[in-house]
Design an enzyme around this catalytic site. Structure first.
Site, PDB file in Angstrom:
ATOM      1  N   GLN A  88       0.812  -1.212   0.000  1.00  0.00           N
ATOM      2  CA  GLN A  88       0.000   0.000   0.000  1.00  0.00           C
ATOM      3  C   GLN A  88       0.849   1.266   0.000  1.00  0.00           C
ATOM      4  OE1 GLN A  88      -2.704  -0.418   3.312  1.00  0.00           O
ATOM      5  NE2 GLN A  88      -3.578  -2.304   2.505  1.00  0.00           N
ATOM      6  N   HIS A 150      -0.931   0.080   5.356  1.00  0.00           N
ATOM      7  CA  HIS A 150      -1.424   1.138   6.250  1.00  0.00           C
ATOM      8  C   HIS A 150      -0.461   2.321   6.351  1.00  0.00           C
ATOM      9  CE1 HIS A 150      -4.174  -1.971   8.483  1.00  0.00           C
ATOM     10  NE2 HIS A 150      -4.356  -1.939   7.167  1.00  0.00           N
ATOM     11  N   GLU A 244     -14.669   4.258   9.461  1.00  0.00           N
ATOM     12  CA  GLU A 244     -15.204   5.351  10.267  1.00  0.00           C
ATOM     13  C   GLU A 244     -15.105   6.700   9.570  1.00  0.00           C
ATOM     14  OE1 GLU A 244     -13.742   3.493  14.596  1.00  0.00           O
ATOM     15  OE2 GLU A 244     -12.999   5.452  13.915  1.00  0.00           O
ATOM     16  N   TYR A 254      -9.053   8.255  19.112  1.00  0.00           N
ATOM     17  CA  TYR A 254     -10.124   7.686  18.288  1.00  0.00           C
ATOM     18  C   TYR A 254     -10.211   6.163  18.394  1.00  0.00           C
ATOM     19  CZ  TYR A 254     -11.034  12.349  16.841  1.00  0.00           C
ATOM     20  OH  TYR A 254     -11.385  13.679  16.880  1.00  0.00           O
ATOM     21  N   TYR A 265      -9.542 -10.075  10.085  1.00  0.00           N
ATOM     22  CA  TYR A 265      -9.781 -10.749   8.807  1.00  0.00           C
ATOM     23  C   TYR A 265      -9.910 -12.259   8.952  1.00  0.00           C
ATOM     24  CZ  TYR A 265      -8.659  -6.184   6.938  1.00  0.00           C
ATOM     25  OH  TYR A 265      -8.668  -4.834   6.668  1.00  0.00           O
TER      26      TYR A 265
END
Length: 370
Positions: A88, A150, A244, A254, A265
């Site tokens: 990613q 991430h 979210e 958060y 997963y």
């Protein structure tokens, strides 16, 4: 008191302090009131979009290319720093300084390999003769990790000229997001030159990362300023379930992974808690996950039925979602650009039109029907 009244009272008590369930807000089918025009094709994974005063745009491609697109012609910008294009990671977001016309600064995030592993880095530069010049490093997340997911990342300026950028927790979810002595899983707030504002929430505390503005985030791939309130809104990927939307508050936690609306997963439980004292609740969460990427508020009059709504791209279900709010609560959801492909970004240009970045297709312009 009869049985129906008792049941109703029990329902009300059980719902106190809880959010409306996402499934209570039905996703409406698309109303095709527009056409799509290709602005630039041949961009495999478009990520960031920045609009210049002459009507052209700068678009980042995850593999490490910045395209300058003018009149549907793509030109590759030279002298782009080498990116760590794995998983990613890669070349991520790009935005212009609010006073770009005067100072020429462009801000970019990307994954960089400096040492073992990689992490998210924020730089600024200027564009001259289709080349980046005066490149300055503003922030580099530490420590590196060899994990390939991430990274985040988005950038936005607020009304006071502070810069915010996001960095995902890099898959180290039991280490990074709740630890303010470490980077990652955070939203950062900086002055435009990379220095740390004196009123950042953790300034002066021992051993902490003073650039942190909020923490407990998983993988934030949406960051935008609410044009009405000036608040910074963020969205992030949950695991299975629990993507979210959050309003970012100074020093707020958060919750990831202490609380979550999703499961792992492999279907194991990450946390039994969805809410806890001292942890901010999202203003909305998706079940199932849509894998949100990119977001923009709709202003102006080009799209009267969409005005004041929030557009969010879905990687998983390959459509654009329009959410409308009342008092920061979602009151309606609608599909747009159904089955368009993996939607990486959405932005409203200075011309008032909506532009979307779609994997394998490039940049498309949404033109409302007359």
């Amino acid at each position: 008191m009869n049985r129906i009244t008792l049941l109703f009272c029990a329902f009300i008590i059980s719902c106190q302090g809880q959010q409306v369930k996402p499934n209570d807000i039905p996703l409406q089918d698309e109303v095709k009131s527009y056409t799509l025009e290709t602005i630039a094709d041949g961009i495999n994974i478009p990520w960031g979009m920045a609009f210049l005063a002459d009507g052209s745009m700068l678009v980042t491609e995850k593999s490490g290319i910045i395209f300058h697109i003018k009149n549907k012609v793509k030109t590759e910008v030279k002298n782009v720093p080498a990116v760590y294009n794995r998983g990613q990671g890669g070349l991520l977001d790009i935005v212009l300084h609010p006073n770009y016309a005067k100072n020429g600064w462009i801000y970019i995030t990307y994954s960089t390999k400096e040492g073992e592993g990689s992490n998210t880095k924020l730089i600024r530069a200027k564009l001259e003769n289709e080349s980046l010049v005066q490149i300055e490093t503003l922030y580099k997340c530490e420590p590196n990790t060899t994990k390939s997911h991430h990274f985040g990342s988005r950038i936005v300026f607020d009304n006071e000229g502070y810069l915010y950028f996001s960095a995902g927790e890099r898959g180290e979810h039991f280490v990074n997001p709740q630890d303010i002595t470490r980077d990652n899983g955070k939203i950062y707030r900086l002055n435009d030159d990379g220095s740390i504002p004196k009123d950042n929430p953790f300034v002066g505390k021992a051993n902490v990362k003073e650039a942190i503005y909020s923490y407990g985030h998983r993988n934030p791939q949406g960051l935008v300023k609410n044009p009405i309130t000036g608040e910074i809104w963020e969205h992030e990927h949950g695991p299975q379930g629990g993507d979210e939307i959050n309003i970012i508050k100074k020093g707020a936690n958060y919750g990831w992974p202490v609380v979550t609306y999703g499961i792992d997963y492999d279907n194991t439980i990450i946390s039994k808690d969805k809410q806890k004292p001292g942890i901010e609740d999202p203003i909305y969460y998706w079940l199932p996950s849509i894998a949100p990427c990119g977001m923009t508020f709709v202003t102006g009059d080009k799209y009267p039925d969409w005005k004041n709504g929030l557009l969010v791209g879905s990687l998983k279900f390959q459509y654009l979602e329009l959410l409308k709010f009342k008092d920061n609560k979602v009151i309606s959801r609608q599909k747009i650009a159904t089955d368009i492909g993996r939607l990486r970004n959405v932005a409203q240009g200075p011309d008032g039109y909506i532009y979307i970045g779609v994997e394998g297709k490039g940049i498309l312009k949404i033109i409302p029907n007359q």
